[in-house]
Design an enzyme around this catalytic site. Structure first.
Site, short mmCIF file in Angstrom:
data_model
loop_
_atom_site.label_atom_id
_atom_site.label_comp_id
_atom_site.label_asym_id
_atom_site.label_seq_id
_atom_site.Cartn_x
_atom_site.Cartn_y
_atom_site.Cartn_z
N HIS A 1 22.07 -10.01 32.83
CA HIS A 1 22.41 -10.16 33.92
C HIS A 1 22.45 -8.85 34.44
CE1 HIS A 1 25.21 -12.23 36.96
NE2 HIS A 1 26.12 -10.90 36.78
N GLU A 2 23.65 -8.06 33.18
CA GLU A 2 23.72 -7.12 33.08
C GLU A 2 22.72 -5.61 33.96
OE1 GLU A 2 26.92 -6.09 35.00
OE2 GLU A 2 27.33 -8.00 34.19
N HIS B 1 21.34 -5.94 37.25
CA HIS B 1 22.02 -4.72 38.18
C HIS B 1 21.46 -3.94 38.11
CE1 HIS B 1 24.56 -8.11 39.34
NE2 HIS B 1 25.26 -8.29 38.31
#
Length: 178
Positions: free
Chosen positions: A86-87, A90
């Site tokens: 997820h990170e 980003h």
């Protein structure tokens, strides 16, 4: 300059770059900056160091901005892996669009967040372009998109809920205010 006032009585390592620290603390009040310097000094003392290094300031900044590490939170390997993807989503999107430079990506839980991707503005900013707003929207959805690409639509988690809230508020302001 305010940060330097609070740093004057603290023994600092030669690697300290007050400008980098200041760029990473937009909106901090004088009290917030004093707290940052105190946290960094306390951490250096706990590590038995004679001087405060940039590493202690980075840790202190994270603690002041996002809260203390939640060491008691035991995450499963699956949860850590999901947070990492997820990170990373980003970060990849953030690197691919005209945006503030990527500064840090962490999957250390702090406050309510399981992970954080941080960008460091290159200077003071009082307004933002439409291109910049679109870049922020893209970056906010990068984590959610990464989850879907890696794990499939049925395995997307609620981890993106804060990202979606922030993107919605930004989009609403774009339409109704700007």
């Amino acid at each position: 300059q305010i940060l330097k006032v609070h740093m004057k009585n603290v023994p600092l390592a030669p690697d300290i770059d007050a400008k980098v620290i200041a760029r990473g603390t937009p909106g901090f009040s004088g009290a917030d900056l004093a707290n940052l310097v105190n946290e960094a000094a306390l951490l250096a003392a706990r590590r038995n160091k004679r001087v405060v290094t940039q590493a202690e300031f980075e840790y202190a900044k994270d603690k002041v901005m996002m809260g203390a590490e939640r060491k008691s939170l035991v995450m499963s390997e699956e949860e850590r892996r999901n947070t990492a993807y997820h990170e990373a989503g980003h970060a990849i999107v953030g690197l691919s669009v005209p945006y503030d430079p990527l500064h840090k990506v962490t999957i250390i839980p702090r406050g309510r967040a399981l992970g954080v991707t941080m960008y460091l503005p290159e200077g003071d900013r009082y307004s933002i372009t439409r291109e910049g707003l679109h870049s922020r929207l893209c970056s906010l959805y990068g984590g959610r998109v990464a989850e879907e690409l890696i794990f499939g639509a049925d395995k997307v988690t609620t981890g993106a809920s804060n990202d979606i809230e922030r993107a919605t508020a930004l989009a609403r302001s774009m339409v109704t205010k700007w």
